[in-house]
Design a protein around this motif. Structure first.
Motif, short mmCIF file in Angstrom:
data_model
loop_
_atom_site.label_atom_id
_atom_site.label_comp_id
_atom_site.label_asym_id
_atom_site.label_seq_id
_atom_site.Cartn_x
_atom_site.Cartn_y
_atom_site.Cartn_z
N ARG A 73 -8.46 12.40 -0.95
CA ARG A 73 -7.20 12.61 -0.26
C ARG A 73 -6.24 13.29 -1.23
O ARG A 73 -6.19 12.95 -2.42
CB ARG A 73 -6.59 11.30 0.20
CG ARG A 73 -5.23 11.53 0.84
CD ARG A 73 -4.66 10.32 1.48
NE ARG A 73 -3.32 10.63 1.96
CZ ARG A 73 -2.40 9.74 2.15
NH1 ARG A 73 -2.66 8.46 1.94
NH2 ARG A 73 -1.21 10.08 2.57
N HIS B 228 0.81 -1.21 0.00
CA HIS B 228 0.00 0.00 0.00
C HIS B 228 0.85 1.27 0.00
O HIS B 228 0.36 2.34 0.35
CB HIS B 228 -0.93 0.02 1.22
CG HIS B 228 -1.89 -1.12 1.26
ND1 HIS B 228 -2.91 -1.27 0.34
CD2 HIS B 228 -1.98 -2.20 2.09
CE1 HIS B 228 -3.59 -2.37 0.61
NE2 HIS B 228 -3.04 -2.95 1.67
N GLN B 229 2.11 1.17 -0.37
CA GLN B 229 2.99 2.34 -0.37
C GLN B 229 3.46 2.63 -1.79
O GLN B 229 3.83 1.72 -2.54
CB GLN B 229 4.19 2.13 0.54
CG GLN B 229 3.82 2.09 2.00
CD GLN B 229 5.04 2.08 2.88
OE1 GLN B 229 6.04 1.43 2.58
NE2 GLN B 229 4.97 2.81 3.98
N GLU C 133 -12.77 2.86 2.19
CA GLU C 133 -11.52 2.09 2.27
C GLU C 133 -10.38 2.91 2.86
O GLU C 133 -9.36 2.35 3.26
CB GLU C 133 -11.12 1.56 0.89
CG GLU C 133 -12.03 0.45 0.39
CD GLU C 133 -11.60 -0.07 -0.97
OE1 GLU C 133 -10.70 0.52 -1.63
OE2 GLU C 133 -12.17 -1.09 -1.39
N PHE C 134 -10.53 4.22 2.89
CA PHE C 134 -9.50 5.05 3.52
C PHE C 134 -9.36 4.64 4.98
O PHE C 134 -10.36 4.35 5.65
CB PHE C 134 -9.88 6.54 3.47
CG PHE C 134 -9.60 7.23 2.18
CD1 PHE C 134 -8.33 7.22 1.61
CD2 PHE C 134 -10.60 7.95 1.55
CE1 PHE C 134 -8.07 7.89 0.42
CE2 PHE C 134 -10.35 8.63 0.36
CZ PHE C 134 -9.09 8.59 -0.20
N ASN C 135 -8.14 4.64 5.50
CA ASN C 135 -7.89 4.33 6.91
C ASN C 135 -8.24 5.50 7.82
O ASN C 135 -8.54 5.31 8.98
CB ASN C 135 -6.42 3.95 7.13
CG ASN C 135 -6.09 2.64 6.48
OD1 ASN C 135 -6.96 1.80 6.25
ND2 ASN C 135 -4.82 2.43 6.16
N ASP C 136 -8.20 6.70 7.30
CA ASP C 136 -8.42 7.91 8.09
C ASP C 136 -9.86 8.40 7.92
O ASP C 136 -10.36 8.53 6.80
CB ASP C 136 -7.43 8.99 7.60
CG ASP C 136 -7.39 10.19 8.49
OD1 ASP C 136 -8.45 10.78 8.77
OD2 ASP C 136 -6.28 10.57 8.90
N LYS C 137 -10.52 8.66 9.03
CA LYS C 137 -11.92 9.12 9.02
C LYS C 137 -12.10 10.44 8.26
O LYS C 137 -13.11 10.66 7.61
CB LYS C 137 -12.44 9.28 10.45
CG LYS C 137 -12.51 8.00 11.23
CD LYS C 137 -13.73 7.22 10.86
CE LYS C 137 -13.83 5.99 11.77
NZ LYS C 137 -14.59 4.93 11.17
N TYR D 180 -10.43 11.51 5.62
CA TYR D 180 -10.47 11.22 4.18
C TYR D 180 -11.79 10.56 3.80
O TYR D 180 -12.34 10.82 2.73
CB TYR D 180 -9.31 10.33 3.76
CG TYR D 180 -7.94 10.88 4.06
CD1 TYR D 180 -7.66 12.24 3.97
CD2 TYR D 180 -6.90 10.04 4.45
CE1 TYR D 180 -6.41 12.74 4.25
CE2 TYR D 180 -5.63 10.53 4.73
CZ TYR D 180 -5.40 11.88 4.63
OH TYR D 180 -4.15 12.37 4.90
N GLN D 181 -12.30 9.69 4.67
CA GLN D 181 -13.59 9.05 4.41
C GLN D 181 -14.68 10.11 4.32
O GLN D 181 -15.51 10.07 3.41
CB GLN D 181 -13.93 8.05 5.53
CG GLN D 181 -13.09 6.81 5.52
CD GLN D 181 -13.40 5.89 6.70
OE1 GLN D 181 -14.28 6.15 7.51
NE2 GLN D 181 -12.64 4.79 6.80
N VAL E 62 -4.59 3.05 0.73
CA VAL E 62 -5.26 1.75 0.70
C VAL E 62 -6.19 1.62 -0.50
O VAL E 62 -6.11 0.63 -1.21
CB VAL E 62 -6.00 1.46 2.03
CG1 VAL E 62 -6.79 0.16 1.95
CG2 VAL E 62 -4.98 1.39 3.17
#
Length: 173
Positions: free
Chosen positions: A116, A71-72, A104-108, A110-111, A141
């Motif tokens: 992003r 994922h990088q 699917e974003f890990n950060d709320k 961005y969701q 992600v």
């Protein structure tokens, strides 16, 4: 009288030509003075290769992505040598993604924003014969995007020139 006009026009033409040649020499010297980075151009997945002009003087030739880990990623922006490299160096470049599945974003945050932005300061480097700006390594992600916008900007004043849009981008490579 006509001969004098022709001579004046000829002198002006030669003066303009000599200015272009000296500017080309200056650009070549400046380009060669840029820090050389490892040529990874053969390892990149090119997501854009059609060329795009942000302004009359600032043009990008292609954009390549390097997968570092699952994922990088790292983005490489290949700029055209338009003779305006000093204008690029005072800007940042943004890569704003709008995924098909924002959850699917890990950060709320961005969701919530459903997008992003991956930004990079335009630090010019040389990769082989290319002028390149590289992003830092970033984690992302979602791998499929409805839309991606790329633009140059000054943090103090905002977007410079036009915004490039890429539709249906997929990082699953």
């Amino acid at each position: 009288m006509m001969i004098k006009k022709g001579v004046v026009i000829g002198i002006i033409f030669l003066w303009i030509l000599s200015g272009c040649k000296s500017k080309t020499r200056e650009n070549t010297v400046l380009k060669l003075s840029l820090p050389q980075i490892v040529d990874v151009s053969e390892d990149l997945n090119y997501i854009f290769t059609d060329g795009f002009s942000f302004t009359d003087n600032l043009r990008i030739d292609k954009i390549g992505m390097k997968r570092i880990d699952e994922h990088q990623y790292k983005i490489f922006y290949f700029f055209s040598d338009t003779g305006c490299m000093e204008q690029i160096e005072v800007l940042n470049i943004a890569f704003r993604v709008y995924p098909k599945k924002p959850m699917e974003f890990n950060d709320k945050l961005y969701q919530k924003n459903k997008a992003r932005t991956i930004a990079a300061k335009c630090v010019l480097n040389r990769m082989a014969d290319n002028i390149v700006v590289a992003s830092d390594i970033f984690a992302l992600v979602p791998k499929t995007f409805n839309e991606t916008k790329i633009y140059l900007y000054k943090p103090e004043t905002g977007i410079v020139g036009r915004t490039m849009t890429i539709l249906d981008l997929n990082f699953d490579f």
